[in-house]
Design a protein around this motif. Structure first.
Motif, short mmCIF file in Angstrom:
data_model
loop_
_atom_site.label_atom_id
_atom_site.label_comp_id
_atom_site.label_asym_id
_atom_site.label_seq_id
_atom_site.Cartn_x
_atom_site.Cartn_y
_atom_site.Cartn_z
N UNK A 104 0.84 -1.20 0.00
CA UNK A 104 0.00 0.00 0.00
C UNK A 104 0.88 1.25 0.00
N UNK A 105 0.74 2.06 -1.04
CA UNK A 105 1.46 3.34 -1.11
C UNK A 105 0.66 4.36 -0.30
N UNK A 106 1.27 4.95 0.71
CA UNK A 106 0.55 5.90 1.55
C UNK A 106 1.06 7.33 1.42
N UNK A 107 2.22 7.51 0.76
CA UNK A 107 2.77 8.86 0.62
C UNK A 107 3.71 8.92 -0.57
N UNK A 108 3.64 10.01 -1.33
CA UNK A 108 4.58 10.28 -2.40
C UNK A 108 5.01 11.74 -2.27
N UNK A 109 6.29 12.02 -2.44
CA UNK A 109 6.78 13.39 -2.27
C UNK A 109 7.92 13.67 -3.25
N UNK A 110 8.06 14.94 -3.65
CA UNK A 110 9.18 15.37 -4.47
C UNK A 110 10.38 15.59 -3.56
N UNK A 111 11.47 14.89 -3.84
CA UNK A 111 12.67 15.00 -3.00
C UNK A 111 13.60 16.10 -3.49
N UNK A 112 13.86 16.15 -4.79
CA UNK A 112 14.75 17.17 -5.36
C UNK A 112 14.57 17.24 -6.86
N UNK A 113 15.09 18.33 -7.47
CA UNK A 113 15.06 18.50 -8.92
C UNK A 113 16.25 19.37 -9.31
N UNK A 114 17.09 18.86 -10.21
CA UNK A 114 18.27 19.61 -10.64
C UNK A 114 18.83 18.99 -11.91
N UNK A 115 19.56 19.80 -12.68
CA UNK A 115 20.24 19.28 -13.86
C UNK A 115 21.26 18.25 -13.41
N UNK A 116 21.27 17.10 -14.09
CA UNK A 116 22.07 15.98 -13.61
C UNK A 116 22.56 15.17 -14.80
N UNK A 117 23.81 14.73 -14.74
CA UNK A 117 24.37 13.94 -15.84
C UNK A 117 23.68 12.58 -15.97
N UNK A 118 22.86 12.22 -14.97
CA UNK A 118 22.11 10.97 -15.03
C UNK A 118 21.13 10.99 -16.20
N UNK A 119 20.64 12.18 -16.56
CA UNK A 119 19.61 12.33 -17.59
C UNK A 119 20.22 12.72 -18.94
N UNK A 120 19.51 12.42 -20.04
CA UNK A 120 20.01 12.78 -21.37
C UNK A 120 19.89 14.29 -21.62
N UNK A 121 20.61 14.77 -22.62
CA UNK A 121 20.60 16.20 -22.93
C UNK A 121 19.22 16.70 -23.33
N UNK A 122 18.41 15.83 -23.91
CA UNK A 122 17.06 16.23 -24.33
C UNK A 122 16.11 16.44 -23.15
N UNK A 123 16.42 15.86 -22.01
CA UNK A 123 15.62 16.00 -20.79
C UNK A 123 16.59 16.03 -19.61
N UNK A 124 17.33 17.15 -19.45
CA UNK A 124 18.47 17.18 -18.53
C UNK A 124 18.14 17.32 -17.04
N UNK A 125 16.88 17.64 -16.71
CA UNK A 125 16.54 17.84 -15.31
C UNK A 125 16.11 16.51 -14.68
N UNK A 126 16.76 16.18 -13.59
CA UNK A 126 16.45 14.93 -12.88
C UNK A 126 15.60 15.25 -11.65
N UNK A 127 14.37 14.72 -11.63
CA UNK A 127 13.47 14.91 -10.50
C UNK A 127 13.45 13.60 -9.71
N UNK A 128 13.70 13.72 -8.40
CA UNK A 128 13.66 12.54 -7.54
C UNK A 128 12.35 12.52 -6.77
#
Length: 295
Positions: free
Chosen positions: A186-210
């Motif tokens: 059962x999922x009881x909570x979802x939250x945005x942890x962080x958002x920033x440009x990150x090399x984890x993501x491709x250049x076409x979508x460079x912002x990584x939201x956790x």
């Protein structure tokens, strides 16, 4: 003469098609009964004294009672529309209905209180398996997650409540609602942890939201994220896919004496100009959780 007969036949087929479509779109109030002759159609579920609507497939049933199957324990083996979860019973934003354990229809809590497990009962109730009856449990709690609440509910501001019913487009467009339930995690909570440009993501979508997804389970969560199965991310168009979870320390944390809670950080790559996203998550057999992330 032949043309006129054909037109009449086409009109009849059109009327039948409309009737079947209406049956699948609209929930109905169950008729009370004591025998099959009391029902305008279908047959009487005498254990709960309600009429059951017959069906050929789930498409013939309303979204709130989407399962088409033979009724367990009934002498009539015809397939009927049945509810599956409390969450699906409240698609109209109501939070007062439960899926009857005996009636298999959406009903007010306490109407037909037979049960075999806690998830058959209303919020704050538990199942006395010795008697097969739902009994009043605690409605107050402390902390978060399941705490002392019945399975399927969670502790919010000191009160046991069901997680918010899903109304996002992700859920509306999701075509596999039969995969949901109240027996899986059962999922009881979802939250945005962080958002920033990150090399984890491709250049076409460079912002990584956790996004941190918090859930509890009746069975232990696996020790590592690589072993985690059954968690899905649902796009706005209703398509489900496995979320991106990195193996870095802190992105998958399991706690509890029986590893019954997991806090999972999922990654989302978005355009640099993006600042909001409609998200949907679920575990197989569990609830669907909508979340509007702003970052």
């Amino acid at each position: 003469m032949q043309l006129r007969k054909m037109m009449v036949m086409l009109a009849a087929v059109s009327t039948m098609s409309f009737a079947l479509t209406a049956c699948g779109d609209d929930a109905t109030t169950p008729e009370s009964c004591s025998s099959d002759t009391d029902c305008a159609s279908g047959f009487c579920n005498t254990a709960a004294s309600v009429c059951m609507d017959t069906c050929e497939s789930a498409a013939d049933c309303p979204d709130t009672e989407k399962e088409c199957a033979a009724l367990a324990g009934a002498t009539n083996t015809a397939k009927v529309c049945q509810c599956k979860t409390n969450q699906l019973c409240n698609e109209d934003d109501s939070t007062s209905l439960v899926c009857g354990a005996v009636s298999k229809r959406c009903e007010e809590p306490g109407t037909n209180t037979g049960c075999t497990k806690n998830s058959d009962c209303g919020t704050g109730e538990t199942c006395d398996t010795a008697t097969g009856q739902c009994v009043g449990g605690t409605t107050t709690c402390s902390g978060e997650g399941r705490a002392t609440c019945a399975y399927g509910s969670a502790c919010y501001s000191g009160t046991c409540q069901a997680p918010t019913a899903p109304t996002c487009e992700n859920y509306t467009n999701f075509g596999n609602k039969s995969a949901l339930g109240t027996t899986g995690p059962i999922i009881f909570k979802v939250a945005t942890t962080s958002a920033a440009t990150d090399s984890f993501c491709p250049a076409s979508a460079p912002k990584r939201v956790k996004i941190t997804i918090s859930a509890y389970s009746s069975t232990p969560f696996p020790a590592t994220s690589a072993e985690l199965n059954g968690l899905f991310y649902v796009l706005v168009n209703g398509t489900a896919q496995a979320p991106s979870i990195s193996s870095s320390q802190g992105n998958y944390v399991v706690t509890g004496t029986n590893r019954d809670r997991a806090d999972i950080v999922a990654n989302l790559c978005v355009a640099a100009s993006s600042n909001t996203a409609s998200l949907g998550y679920y575990f197989t057999g569990g609830n669907f959780f909508c979340f509007q992330s702003t970052y």
